[in-house]
Design a protein around this motif. Structure first.
Motif, short mmCIF file in Angstrom:
data_model
loop_
_atom_site.label_atom_id
_atom_site.label_comp_id
_atom_site.label_asym_id
_atom_site.label_seq_id
_atom_site.Cartn_x
_atom_site.Cartn_y
_atom_site.Cartn_z
N ARG A 144 0.84 -1.22 0.00
CA ARG A 144 0.00 0.00 0.00
C ARG A 144 0.86 1.26 0.00
N LEU A 145 1.93 1.25 0.78
CA LEU A 145 2.83 2.41 0.82
C LEU A 145 3.49 2.64 -0.53
N ALA A 146 3.92 1.57 -1.19
CA ALA A 146 4.56 1.70 -2.51
C ALA A 146 3.58 2.25 -3.55
N GLU A 147 2.34 1.75 -3.52
CA GLU A 147 1.32 2.26 -4.45
C GLU A 147 1.10 3.76 -4.24
N ALA A 148 1.02 4.18 -2.99
CA ALA A 148 0.81 5.60 -2.68
C ALA A 148 2.03 6.42 -3.08
N LEU A 149 3.22 5.91 -2.81
CA LEU A 149 4.44 6.65 -3.10
C LEU A 149 4.62 6.93 -4.58
N PHE A 150 4.30 5.95 -5.42
CA PHE A 150 4.54 6.10 -6.86
C PHE A 150 3.31 6.58 -7.63
N ARG A 151 2.22 6.85 -6.93
CA ARG A 151 1.02 7.39 -7.59
C ARG A 151 1.36 8.76 -8.15
N ASP A 152 0.94 9.03 -9.37
CA ASP A 152 1.18 10.33 -10.05
C ASP A 152 2.67 10.67 -10.10
N PHE A 153 3.51 9.67 -10.35
CA PHE A 153 4.96 9.85 -10.43
C PHE A 153 5.31 10.90 -11.47
N PRO A 154 6.26 11.81 -11.25
CA PRO A 154 7.14 11.88 -10.09
C PRO A 154 6.55 12.63 -8.91
N GLY A 155 5.38 13.22 -9.08
CA GLY A 155 4.74 13.94 -7.99
C GLY A 155 5.27 15.36 -7.88
N GLU A 156 4.58 16.14 -7.08
CA GLU A 156 5.01 17.52 -6.86
C GLU A 156 6.15 17.52 -5.86
N SER A 157 7.28 18.06 -6.27
CA SER A 157 8.46 18.06 -5.42
C SER A 157 8.27 18.99 -4.22
N GLY A 158 8.62 18.47 -3.06
CA GLY A 158 8.62 19.28 -1.88
C GLY A 158 7.30 19.41 -1.16
N ARG A 159 6.30 18.70 -1.58
CA ARG A 159 4.98 18.82 -0.96
C ARG A 159 4.59 17.49 -0.31
N THR A 160 4.08 17.57 0.91
CA THR A 160 3.57 16.38 1.59
C THR A 160 2.07 16.30 1.35
N ILE A 161 1.63 15.14 0.88
CA ILE A 161 0.21 14.92 0.62
C ILE A 161 -0.28 13.74 1.44
N ARG A 162 -1.57 13.69 1.68
CA ARG A 162 -2.17 12.55 2.39
C ARG A 162 -3.04 11.79 1.39
N ILE A 163 -2.81 10.51 1.32
CA ILE A 163 -3.58 9.62 0.44
C ILE A 163 -4.36 8.67 1.32
N ARG A 164 -5.66 8.61 1.13
CA ARG A 164 -6.50 7.73 1.96
C ARG A 164 -6.79 6.45 1.25
#
Length: 164
Positions: A144-164
């Motif tokens: 689950r952590l890996a799926e969340a981490l690589f979702r919307d890769f590469p992601g917005e740099s420097g921003r912390t998001i919460r995925i439910r």
């Protein structure tokens, strides 16, 4: 080359500290979900052959590391990378670390170039209460952590998001 690595590390540390001050003590995970922070250089990421290795080489032989690496491998494969069969045979390396703390489970992944050691993408996913006790439960939580981490890769740099 060392300057690029130092810059990437400095950016990651600044982001990590900013996330702590924004989310409060304890990481702000009280509301549930997975917190994801990613940093990168803002450049296109070339996908090719990549090796998956442990942050700490001693962890590579741990019983659970293979399943953690497989979770990261599935996500990298989905994004277009081909995972190398043997360590040391690729220019790109994904370093993986999983830590269990009193407040939750954390997955750290750092993707770097083997030739110069420069990190061009790194991310951290943390979830409180994801890993109960058994190895199977931790393996499912890391998935689950890996799926969340690589979702919307590469992601917005420097921003912390919460995925439910």
């Amino acid at each position: 080359m060392k300057a690029a690595f130092s810059s990437a590390c400095a950016i990651f540390m600044a982001v990590a500290l900013a996330g702590c001050s924004t989310l409060g003590i304890g990481g702000g995970r009280e509301g549930g979900g997975i917190e994801v922070t990613r940093t990168h250089l803002g450049q296109a990421v070339a996908r090719g052959q990549i090796a998956i290795e442990a942050f700490d080489p001693a962890d590579a032989n741990a019983a659970e590391f293979g399943s953690y690496a497989a979770s990261v491998q599935r996500q990298l494969g989905r994004l277009g990378w081909t995972v190398a069969d043997s360590v040391g045979q690729s220019e790109q390396v994904a370093l993986v670390d999983v830590q269990q703390t009193a407040t939750g489970l954390t997955l750290d992944v750092r993707i770097k170039r083997r030739s110069d050691g420069s990190v061009f993408w790194e991310g951290k996913a943390a979830g409180a209460g994801l890993a109960a006790g058994s190895a199977a439960e931790r393996t499912a939580a890391v998935e689950r952590l890996a799926e969340a981490l690589f979702r919307d890769f590469p992601g917005e740099s420097g921003r912390t998001i919460r995925i439910r």
